[in-house]
Design a protein around this motif. Structure first.
Motif, PDB file in Angstrom:
ATOM      1  N   LYS A  22       4.482   0.442 -13.507  1.00 27.69           N
ATOM      2  CA  LYS A  22       3.210   0.796 -12.866  1.00 27.69           C
ATOM      3  C   LYS A  22       3.414   1.937 -11.871  1.00 27.69           C
ATOM      4  N   ALA A  23       4.495   1.844 -11.091  1.00 26.78           N
ATOM      5  CA  ALA A  23       4.768   2.895 -10.100  1.00 26.78           C
ATOM      6  C   ALA A  23       5.169   4.194 -10.789  1.00 26.78           C
ATOM      7  N   PHE A  26       2.395   6.444 -11.909  1.00 26.37           N
ATOM      8  CA  PHE A  26       1.484   6.938 -10.885  1.00 26.37           C
ATOM      9  C   PHE A  26       1.916   8.344 -10.468  1.00 26.37           C
ATOM     10  N   GLN A  85      -1.073  11.613   2.855  1.00 28.20           N
ATOM     11  CA  GLN A  85      -0.922  11.142   1.483  1.00 28.20           C
ATOM     12  C   GLN A  85      -0.707   9.628   1.450  1.00 28.20           C
ATOM     13  N   ARG A  86      -1.412   8.983   0.548  1.00 27.22           N
ATOM     14  CA  ARG A  86      -1.333   7.519   0.482  1.00 27.22           C
ATOM     15  C   ARG A  86       0.020   7.071  -0.047  1.00 27.22           C
ATOM     16  N   THR A  87       0.456   7.697  -1.125  1.00 26.51           N
ATOM     17  CA  THR A  87       1.711   7.286  -1.732  1.00 26.51           C
ATOM     18  C   THR A  87       2.482   8.508  -2.180  1.00 26.51           C
ATOM     19  N   LYS A 198     -11.485   2.613 -10.432  1.00 31.30           N
ATOM     20  CA  LYS A 198     -11.056   1.770  -9.320  1.00 31.30           C
ATOM     21  C   LYS A 198     -12.261   1.289  -8.530  1.00 31.30           C
ATOM     22  N   GLY A 203      -9.539  -0.823 -11.691  1.00 30.79           N
ATOM     23  CA  GLY A 203      -8.347  -0.014 -11.432  1.00 30.79           C
ATOM     24  C   GLY A 203      -7.079  -0.549 -12.040  1.00 30.79           C
ATOM     25  N   PHE A 204      -7.107  -1.744 -12.510  1.00 32.60           N
ATOM     26  CA  PHE A 204      -5.912  -2.353 -13.075  1.00 32.60           C
ATOM     27  C   PHE A 204      -5.889  -2.191 -14.573  1.00 32.60           C
TER      28      PHE A 204
ATOM     29  N   LEU B  21       7.885  -2.123  -6.526  1.00 34.27           N
ATOM     30  CA  LEU B  21       7.043  -0.926  -6.405  1.00 34.27           C
ATOM     31  C   LEU B  21       7.684   0.060  -5.429  1.00 34.27           C
ATOM     32  N   GLU B  27       7.438   6.366  -0.594  1.00 34.50           N
ATOM     33  CA  GLU B  27       6.719   5.500   0.335  1.00 34.50           C
ATOM     34  C   GLU B  27       5.338   5.216  -0.243  1.00 34.50           C
ATOM     35  N   ALA B  28       4.760   4.107   0.164  1.00 32.25           N
ATOM     36  CA  ALA B  28       3.469   3.746  -0.423  1.00 32.25           C
ATOM     37  C   ALA B  28       2.535   3.164   0.619  1.00 32.25           C
ATOM     38  N   GLU B  29       1.259   3.452   0.425  1.00 31.60           N
ATOM     39  CA  GLU B  29       0.251   2.943   1.340  1.00 31.60           C
ATOM     40  C   GLU B  29      -0.109   1.508   0.950  1.00 31.60           C
ATOM     41  N   GLN B  69      -4.140   3.374   8.572  1.00 32.44           N
ATOM     42  CA  GLN B  69      -3.391   3.476   7.319  1.00 32.44           C
ATOM     43  C   GLN B  69      -2.004   2.863   7.545  1.00 32.44           C
TER      44      GLN B  69
END
Lengths: 204, 95
Positions: A22-23, A26, A85-87, A198, A203-204, B21, B27-29, B69
Protein backbone atom coordinates in the motif's frame (compact mmCIF):
# COMPACT_ATOMS: atom_id res chain seq x y z
CA UNK A 1 -8.28 -2.88 12.35
CA UNK A 2 -8.10 -4.47 15.80
CA UNK A 3 -5.02 -3.44 17.75
CA UNK A 4 -4.79 -6.36 20.18
CA UNK A 5 -6.01 -9.18 17.92
CA UNK A 6 -3.73 -12.21 18.11
CA UNK A 7 -2.16 -13.10 14.80
CA UNK A 8 -0.46 -16.21 13.53
CA UNK A 9 3.03 -15.89 12.00
CA UNK A 10 1.68 -16.15 8.46
CA UNK A 11 -1.02 -13.53 9.18
CA UNK A 12 1.67 -11.18 10.49
CA UNK A 13 3.71 -11.73 7.35
CA UNK A 14 0.65 -11.11 5.14
CA UNK A 15 -0.14 -7.91 7.01
CA UNK A 16 3.45 -6.64 6.58
CA UNK A 17 3.39 -7.43 2.85
CA UNK A 18 0.00 -5.81 2.34
CA UNK A 19 0.98 -2.58 4.18
CA UNK A 20 4.32 -2.33 2.38
CA UNK A 21 2.48 -2.71 -0.95
CA UNK A 22 0.00 0.00 0.00
CA UNK A 23 2.82 2.40 0.89
CA UNK A 24 4.80 1.38 -2.19
CA UNK A 25 1.92 2.32 -4.48
CA UNK A 26 1.58 5.78 -2.96
CA UNK A 27 3.26 8.49 -5.04
CA UNK A 28 1.12 11.56 -4.34
CA UNK A 29 1.92 12.87 -7.84
CA UNK A 30 -0.42 15.73 -8.75
CA UNK A 31 0.87 16.34 -12.29
CA UNK A 32 0.98 20.08 -11.58
CA UNK A 33 4.63 20.68 -12.51
CA UNK A 34 4.35 18.62 -15.71
CA UNK A 35 1.44 20.85 -16.75
CA UNK A 36 3.11 24.13 -15.79
CA UNK A 37 6.39 23.30 -17.54
CA UNK A 38 4.66 21.64 -20.48
CA UNK A 39 2.46 24.64 -21.26
CA UNK A 40 5.23 27.18 -20.62
CA UNK A 41 7.73 25.39 -22.90
CA UNK A 42 5.03 24.92 -25.56
CA UNK A 43 4.22 28.64 -25.41
CA UNK A 44 7.93 29.52 -25.69
CA UNK A 45 8.46 27.11 -28.62
CA UNK A 46 5.49 28.43 -30.60
CA UNK A 47 6.17 32.10 -29.82
CA UNK A 48 9.82 31.87 -30.81
CA UNK A 49 8.91 29.93 -33.98
CA UNK A 50 6.23 32.41 -35.07
CA UNK A 51 8.34 35.53 -34.40
CA UNK A 52 11.50 34.15 -35.98
CA UNK A 53 9.92 32.28 -38.92
CA UNK A 54 7.10 34.62 -39.91
CA UNK A 55 8.41 38.01 -38.71
CA UNK A 56 12.16 37.31 -39.03
CA UNK A 57 12.58 38.84 -35.59
CA UNK A 58 15.26 37.15 -33.44
CA UNK A 59 13.97 38.99 -30.36
CA UNK A 60 11.25 36.34 -30.21
CA UNK A 61 13.80 34.07 -28.54
CA UNK A 62 13.69 36.35 -25.50
CA UNK A 63 10.45 34.58 -24.59
CA UNK A 64 12.66 31.78 -23.21
CA UNK A 65 13.52 34.09 -20.29
CA UNK A 66 10.04 33.18 -19.02
CA UNK A 67 11.61 29.91 -17.86
CA UNK A 68 13.50 31.74 -15.10
CA UNK A 69 10.23 33.19 -13.75
CA UNK A 70 8.64 29.73 -13.71
CA UNK A 71 11.74 28.35 -12.04
CA UNK A 72 11.53 30.93 -9.23
CA UNK A 73 7.83 30.05 -8.80
CA UNK A 74 8.68 26.33 -8.67
CA UNK A 75 11.41 26.78 -6.03
CA UNK A 76 9.09 28.84 -3.78
CA UNK A 77 6.10 26.54 -4.30
CA UNK A 78 8.15 23.33 -3.82
CA UNK A 79 9.58 24.62 -0.52
CA UNK A 80 6.07 25.43 0.64
CA UNK A 81 4.54 22.06 -0.23
CA UNK A 82 7.59 20.20 1.15
CA UNK A 83 7.03 21.93 4.47
CA UNK A 84 3.41 20.86 4.62
CA UNK A 85 3.66 17.57 2.78
CA UNK A 86 1.51 14.92 4.39
CA UNK A 87 3.66 11.95 3.49
CA UNK A 88 7.15 11.80 2.07
CA UNK A 89 8.26 8.70 0.22
CA UNK A 90 11.75 7.64 -0.87
CA UNK A 91 10.58 7.34 -4.50
CA UNK A 92 9.32 10.92 -4.48
CA UNK A 93 12.69 12.16 -3.20
CA UNK A 94 14.59 10.13 -5.82
CA UNK A 95 12.27 11.48 -8.52
CA UNK A 96 13.03 15.00 -7.31
CA UNK A 97 16.77 14.39 -7.65
CA UNK A 98 16.25 13.05 -11.18
CA UNK A 99 14.65 16.38 -12.16
CA UNK A 100 17.37 18.42 -10.39
CA UNK A 101 20.00 16.43 -12.36
CA UNK A 102 18.06 17.11 -15.57
CA UNK A 103 17.90 20.82 -14.89
CA UNK A 104 21.65 21.07 -14.17
CA UNK A 105 22.45 19.11 -17.38
CA UNK A 106 20.03 21.32 -19.33
CA UNK A 107 21.64 24.57 -18.14
CA UNK A 108 25.17 23.23 -18.77
CA UNK A 109 24.21 22.02 -22.26
CA UNK A 110 22.80 25.43 -23.21
CA UNK A 111 25.86 27.17 -21.74
CA UNK A 112 28.41 24.90 -23.49
CA UNK A 113 26.61 25.01 -26.87
CA UNK A 114 26.31 28.80 -26.65
CA UNK A 115 29.98 29.18 -25.64
CA UNK A 116 31.03 27.19 -28.73
CA UNK A 117 28.39 29.00 -30.83
CA UNK A 118 26.84 25.65 -31.82
CA UNK A 119 23.27 26.92 -31.69
CA UNK A 120 22.08 24.38 -34.25
CA UNK A 121 22.61 21.46 -31.83
CA UNK A 122 20.83 23.02 -28.84
CA UNK A 123 17.31 21.81 -29.73
CA UNK A 124 18.35 18.22 -30.63
CA UNK A 125 20.36 17.98 -27.39
CA UNK A 126 17.47 19.41 -25.38
CA UNK A 127 15.23 16.71 -26.86
CA UNK A 128 17.71 14.04 -25.72
CA UNK A 129 17.70 15.59 -22.24
CA UNK A 130 13.88 15.98 -22.07
CA UNK A 131 13.56 12.24 -22.63
CA UNK A 132 15.79 11.24 -19.70
CA UNK A 133 13.85 12.53 -16.63
CA UNK A 134 10.49 11.86 -18.30
CA UNK A 135 11.35 8.23 -19.00
CA UNK A 136 12.91 7.72 -15.54
CA UNK A 137 9.95 9.35 -13.74
CA UNK A 138 7.63 7.05 -15.67
CA UNK A 139 9.63 4.05 -14.47
CA UNK A 140 9.85 5.32 -10.87
CA UNK A 141 6.15 6.11 -10.47
CA UNK A 142 5.08 3.29 -12.82
CA UNK A 143 3.19 5.59 -15.16
CA UNK A 144 3.21 4.46 -18.79
CA UNK A 145 2.29 7.80 -20.48
CA UNK A 146 5.52 9.30 -19.09
CA UNK A 147 7.57 6.33 -20.34
CA UNK A 148 6.01 6.73 -23.81
CA UNK A 149 6.57 10.52 -23.61
CA UNK A 150 10.27 9.99 -22.81
CA UNK A 151 10.67 7.63 -25.76
CA UNK A 152 8.85 10.15 -27.99
CA UNK A 153 11.40 12.85 -27.00
CA UNK A 154 14.25 10.55 -28.04
CA UNK A 155 12.47 9.79 -31.32
CA UNK A 156 12.20 13.55 -31.98
CA UNK A 157 15.91 13.90 -31.12
CA UNK A 158 16.72 11.12 -33.60
CA UNK A 159 14.86 12.74 -36.48
CA UNK A 160 16.02 16.31 -35.68
CA UNK A 161 19.26 16.12 -37.75
CA UNK A 162 17.09 15.47 -40.82
CA UNK A 163 14.87 18.52 -40.18
CA UNK A 164 15.72 22.07 -41.19
CA UNK A 165 17.04 24.01 -38.16
CA UNK A 166 14.24 26.61 -38.24
CA UNK A 167 11.61 23.87 -37.77
CA UNK A 168 13.45 22.06 -34.97
CA UNK A 169 11.71 24.13 -32.29
CA UNK A 170 8.45 22.53 -33.51
CA UNK A 171 9.91 19.11 -32.64
CA UNK A 172 10.42 20.43 -29.10
CA UNK A 173 6.79 21.61 -29.08
CA UNK A 174 5.59 18.14 -30.15
CA UNK A 175 7.88 16.55 -27.53
CA UNK A 176 6.53 18.61 -24.61
CA UNK A 177 2.94 17.85 -25.65
CA UNK A 178 3.66 14.10 -25.64
CA UNK A 179 6.04 14.04 -22.68
CA UNK A 180 4.60 16.56 -20.22
CA UNK A 181 1.24 18.01 -21.24
CA UNK A 182 -0.65 14.78 -22.00
CA UNK A 183 0.87 12.80 -19.06
CA UNK A 184 0.40 15.89 -16.84
CA UNK A 185 -3.33 16.03 -17.59
CA UNK A 186 -3.64 12.25 -17.07
CA UNK A 187 -1.79 12.47 -13.73
CA UNK A 188 -3.98 15.39 -12.67
CA UNK A 189 -7.11 13.44 -13.60
CA UNK A 190 -5.84 10.38 -11.69
CA UNK A 191 -4.96 12.49 -8.66
CA UNK A 192 -8.36 14.25 -8.62
CA UNK A 193 -10.18 10.92 -9.02
CA UNK A 194 -8.27 9.52 -6.03
CA UNK A 195 -9.14 12.57 -3.94
CA UNK A 196 -12.82 12.30 -4.97
CA UNK A 197 -12.78 8.58 -4.12
CA UNK A 198 -11.41 9.30 -0.65
CA UNK A 199 -14.00 12.00 -0.04
CA UNK A 200 -16.71 9.49 -0.85
CA UNK A 201 -15.16 7.11 1.65
CA UNK A 202 -13.89 4.79 -1.07
CA UNK A 203 -10.22 5.62 -0.51
CA UNK A 204 -9.43 2.04 0.30
CA UNK B 1 16.65 -24.45 15.90
CA UNK B 2 16.88 -21.11 17.69
CA UNK B 3 13.42 -19.58 18.26
CA UNK B 4 13.35 -15.86 18.78
CA UNK B 5 10.61 -14.35 20.89
CA UNK B 6 8.16 -12.14 18.98
CA UNK B 7 8.34 -8.52 20.15
CA UNK B 8 5.02 -7.91 22.00
CA UNK B 9 5.03 -4.25 20.96
CA UNK B 10 5.03 -5.26 17.29
CA UNK B 11 2.93 -8.41 17.61
CA UNK B 12 -0.33 -6.46 17.45
CA UNK B 13 -2.27 -5.98 14.24
CA UNK B 14 -2.51 -2.19 14.18
CA UNK B 15 0.96 -1.45 15.55
CA UNK B 16 2.51 -3.86 13.06
CA UNK B 17 0.53 -2.27 10.23
CA UNK B 18 1.74 1.21 11.26
CA UNK B 19 5.35 0.04 11.47
CA UNK B 20 5.09 -1.69 8.07
CA UNK B 21 3.81 1.53 6.52
CA UNK B 22 6.44 3.69 8.21
CA UNK B 23 9.31 1.42 7.17
CA UNK B 24 8.28 1.98 3.54
CA UNK B 25 8.10 5.79 3.59
CA UNK B 26 10.36 8.55 4.86
CA UNK B 27 7.64 10.01 7.08
CA UNK B 28 3.88 9.90 7.11
CA UNK B 29 1.03 12.02 8.34
CA UNK B 30 -1.52 10.64 10.80
CA UNK B 31 -4.34 10.75 8.22
CA UNK B 32 -2.24 8.70 5.77
CA UNK B 33 -1.81 5.98 8.44
CA UNK B 34 -5.50 6.17 9.33
CA UNK B 35 -6.55 5.84 5.70
CA UNK B 36 -4.23 2.93 4.93
CA UNK B 37 -4.95 0.96 8.12
CA UNK B 38 -8.68 1.73 8.18
CA UNK B 39 -8.39 2.29 11.95
CA UNK B 40 -10.33 4.76 14.05
CA UNK B 41 -8.55 7.97 15.11
CA UNK B 42 -8.74 7.10 18.81
CA UNK B 43 -7.37 3.59 18.45
CA UNK B 44 -4.62 4.76 16.10
CA UNK B 45 -3.60 7.55 18.51
CA UNK B 46 -3.27 5.05 21.38
CA UNK B 47 -1.20 2.59 19.33
CA UNK B 48 1.04 5.33 17.95
CA UNK B 49 1.68 6.56 21.51
CA UNK B 50 2.71 3.01 22.49
CA UNK B 51 5.14 2.86 19.58
CA UNK B 52 6.52 6.25 20.58
CA UNK B 53 6.95 5.17 24.21
CA UNK B 54 8.90 2.12 22.99
CA UNK B 55 11.15 4.50 21.03
CA UNK B 56 10.17 2.89 17.70
CA UNK B 57 8.76 6.05 16.13
CA UNK B 58 9.17 9.82 16.41
CA UNK B 59 6.17 12.12 16.37
CA UNK B 60 6.28 15.74 15.22
CA UNK B 61 3.29 18.02 15.61
CA UNK B 62 2.93 21.08 13.39
CA UNK B 63 0.27 23.36 11.93
CA UNK B 64 -0.77 23.42 8.28
CA UNK B 65 -3.04 26.40 7.51
CA UNK B 66 -4.15 26.47 11.16
CA UNK B 67 -4.95 22.73 11.15
CA UNK B 68 -2.88 20.52 13.47
CA UNK B 69 -0.80 17.93 11.66
CA UNK B 70 0.91 14.90 13.20
CA UNK B 71 3.91 13.49 11.35
CA UNK B 72 5.28 10.04 12.25
CA UNK B 73 8.71 8.71 11.39
CA UNK B 74 10.34 5.39 12.20
CA UNK B 75 13.51 5.59 14.34
CA UNK B 76 16.71 3.49 13.94
CA UNK B 77 15.59 1.55 17.04
CA UNK B 78 12.23 0.93 15.33
CA UNK B 79 13.93 -0.29 12.13
CA UNK B 80 16.06 -2.72 14.15
CA UNK B 81 13.03 -3.97 16.09
CA UNK B 82 11.08 -4.44 12.85
CA UNK B 83 13.97 -6.36 11.25
CA UNK B 84 14.30 -8.58 14.31
CA UNK B 85 10.54 -9.19 14.32
CA UNK B 86 10.61 -10.27 10.66
CA UNK B 87 13.62 -12.55 11.33
CA UNK B 88 11.78 -14.09 14.28
CA UNK B 89 8.69 -14.63 12.11
CA UNK B 90 10.81 -16.29 9.45
CA UNK B 91 12.37 -18.63 12.01
CA UNK B 92 8.87 -19.78 13.03
CA UNK B 93 7.66 -20.12 9.47
CA UNK B 94 10.59 -22.25 8.28
CA UNK B 95 9.64 -24.96 10.76
Amino acid sequence: MDSEMQMSESESMQLITSMINKAKNFYGETGLFYLIWGWVILFCCLTSFVTVYFFKNQNGNLVWLLIYLVLIFQVIYSRRIKRFQRTRTYTRDINGFVWITFFICLMLTIFVCSAFKRYEVINPLLLVLYGMPTFLSGIIIKFKPLIIGGIFCWLMAFISPFINIEYQVLLCAAAVIAAWIIPGHLLRYKYKSEIAGKNLGNGF
Amino acid sequence: MDFKELDPILHSQLRLAVMSLLISVKEAEFTFLKEKTNATSGNLSVQISKLKEAGYIEITKQFNNNYPQTICKITPKGILAFENYVKALQSYMTL
